[in-house]
Design a protein around this motif. Structure first.
Motif, PDB file in Angstrom:
ATOM      1  N   ASP A 264       2.176   1.598  -3.467  1.00  0.00           N
ATOM      2  CA  ASP A 264       1.124   2.042  -4.381  1.00  0.00           C
ATOM      3  C   ASP A 264       0.980   3.562  -4.385  1.00  0.00           C
TER       4      ASP A 264
ATOM      5  N   TYR B 156       0.830  -1.206   0.000  1.00  0.00           N
ATOM      6  CA  TYR B 156       0.000   0.000   0.000  1.00  0.00           C
ATOM      7  C   TYR B 156       0.864   1.255   0.000  1.00  0.00           C
TER       8      TYR B 156
ATOM      9  N   PHE C  74      -3.882  -6.421  -6.001  1.00  0.00           N
ATOM     10  CA  PHE C  74      -2.815  -5.535  -6.469  1.00  0.00           C
ATOM     11  C   PHE C  74      -2.336  -5.952  -7.856  1.00  0.00           C
TER      12      PHE C  74
END
Length: 519
Positions: free
Chosen positions: A53, A50, A141
């Protein structure tokens, strides 16, 4: 305080071990073996994804990688800034352009690390709930990453194996579209099965995220039955609700409200100390340099100190009816004199600031997109960093996906297509919709609802309308910013493959540069 853990340092755990070089005893308990050989470790590895990202919004000084798609659509006009060629469709869009390489490497880095989590989880055993959760998030993902790459470059490398010393030498062949779709569907189906609608922590993937992404993939595949199924599931069974007022969608630092399906989480305390460039810069990107005008206060209510990069163009603003609540909720259309201390002679407080100079207007007084303006996390109006959340998927988009899918299935008068369209328009103050749902209506409603949220370029490409829309509407003739209208070519519907990747794959298969770009 948000519950999502920021673990940028854990990205180091994904690198190849140097044990053969340095055979040292670990002084802590967080080793690569611990990460990939225990359920708790896999959970830690997923959290690190995360943080990775978020780099798409901060991996260059002006956040120009992600904003390239906003600048290149039919709804915006760009004045200046790094990567301006994407707004002009000129020859600076090439295989060596920084944004082209960064976008490719960003998503392939996520894929590589997701592959490692997935393989490790399958070895541990998916009957363990924590392992299944980690693998489900990693597959989400991977699917999202391949979806971005496939839509952007058309021709991509498909790989589901984590890189090791045993598989460094590969043959590179462009993946067949049906193979890309099959992998995305399989990954998302697994995530839908395992994930619940309630996230383990705020900001992590849920069943709603997986269903929303699959609905988008299905639209791209023209699998309208699947797109409708996923949209219906989210709308009827998910915990999401449209906010009553469009003005509330982007209000506040924390945007994890009932309409939000997936939100990129940002927090100054957890994401970096003062002065450390770990925030994003979107709060400054879409606001003009009104600060150059005497008589206007520099306040966050006025947009803070902007960079004047990209604005809503006349075509976008013309699509709104005067009574559409979204017009004044999402945009600031003009500035007024509000500073008595610097008020120019002959001017009146509260009066609209105007100019007859097109260059001054473009630089200083152009309408602004206020979806990213931040008066909540910035320490001062001129701070470049913002730690305001970024909404990636929200329910309004799901309604539009559902409307389009049902229109294709049941025709322009399909009851659910009409109902879903009506939900969006009613919230905008336009009353109950009882007309026909057409592709043109969906295109216009997408602009009114979702402009500047990063998906318009892809929608135009999917519908086969990118080149035509750019030639007709991109930029603004009044400020002489219409280079895109003559610059765009048919091959611009895809980005070039980064030259460094072409060089790496040379002689190792049949992967060549995309058509239209220098080979």
């Amino acid at each position: 305080m948000k519950k999502l853990i920021y673990l940028s340092t854990l990205l180091l755990l994904f690198t190849v071990s140097c044990k053969d070089v340095l055979d040292e005893e670990s002084k802590d308990k967080i080793t690569a073996d611990a990460v990939f050989n225990t359920p708790e470790g896999l959970g830690t590895a997923v959290i690190a994804l995360y943080n990775l990202d978020r780099d798409i919004y901060r991996n260059d000084s002006e956040s120009t990688v992600w904003t390239s798609f906003i600048r290149a659509d039919d709804l915006s006009v760009t004045r200046a800034g790094g990567g301006v060629g994407f707004a002009r469709y000129d020859n600076t869009i090439n295989a060596s352009t920084a944004q082209v390489k960064l976008f490719w490497s960003h998503y392939y880095t996520i894929i590589e690390r997701a592959n490692k989590i997935i393989m490790a989880g399958e070895n541990l055993g998916l009957e363990n709930a924590d392992v299944a959760q980690a693998v489900a998030e990693a597959k989400c993902f991977r699917a999202r990453s391949y979806f971005y790459l496939f839509r952007t470059y058309d021709r991509i490398v498909l790989n589901t194996q984590a890189t090791s010393v045993d598989n460094l030498e590969r043959t590179y062949t462009p993946a067949q579209p049906e193979d890309v779709y099959a992998l995305m569907y399989a990954d998302l189906d697994f995530a839908i099965k395992v994930l619940s609608y309630t996230p383990k922590n705020i900001g992590r993937f849920t069943q709603g995220v997986a269903r929303h992404v699959k609905a988008e993939v299905a639209l791209w595949k023209k699998d309208y039955t699947e797109a409708a199924l996923q949209a219906d599931e989210i709308i009827t069974k998910g915990p999401y609700k449209l906010l009553m007022d469009p003005a509330d969608i982007f209000k506040g630092a924390n945007l994890n409200h009932t309409e939000a399906i997936f939100v990129s989480q940002w927090d100054r305390a957890a994401g970096g100390s003062v002065g450390n460039p770990t925030g994003h810069r979107l709060a400054k990107y879409f606001v003009p340099n009104y600060i150059k005008q005497a008589g206007i206060q520099i306040t966050e209510a006025n947009g803070g100190v902007g960079w004047g990069r990209t604005y809503p163009n006349p075509y976008l603003l013309s699509l709104y009816a005067a009574n559409d609540k979204r017009l004044n909720s999402f945009y600031k259309l003009f500035w007024v004199y509000d500073d008595p201390g610097t008020l120019p002679p002959g001017k009146t407080l509260g009066a609209k600031v105007t100019t007859t100079n097109a260059s001054v207007y473009f630089d200083q007084l152009y309408p602004a997109c206020f979806k990213y303006v931040d008066q909540w996390t910035k320490l001062a109006p001129d701070e470049a960093q913002s730690f305001k959340d970024i909404i990636i998927y929200r329910l309004a988009e799901t309604y539009l996906i559902g409307a389009e899918a049902h229109m294709h299935i049941g025709g322009a008068s399909d009851p659910l297509a009409v109902q879903y369209m009506s939900k969006i328009r009613e919230r905008a103050g336009l009353g109950v919709f009882t007309g026909q749902v057409t592709e043109n209506l969906i295109l216009d409603e997408d602009a009114r609802e979702l402009a500047f949220e990063g998906q318009r370029w892809y929608m135009l490409k999917r519908l086969g309308k990118l080149v035509a829309q750019i030639k007709l509407y991109a930029g603004d003739p009044y400020v002489n910013a219409v280079q895109a209208r003559t610059g765009i070519k048919d091959y611009h519907v895809r980005w070039p493959i980064p030259q460094s990747e072409i060089d790496n794959m040379k002689g190792k298969g049949d992967f060549i540069q995309n058509p239209g770009y220098p080979q």
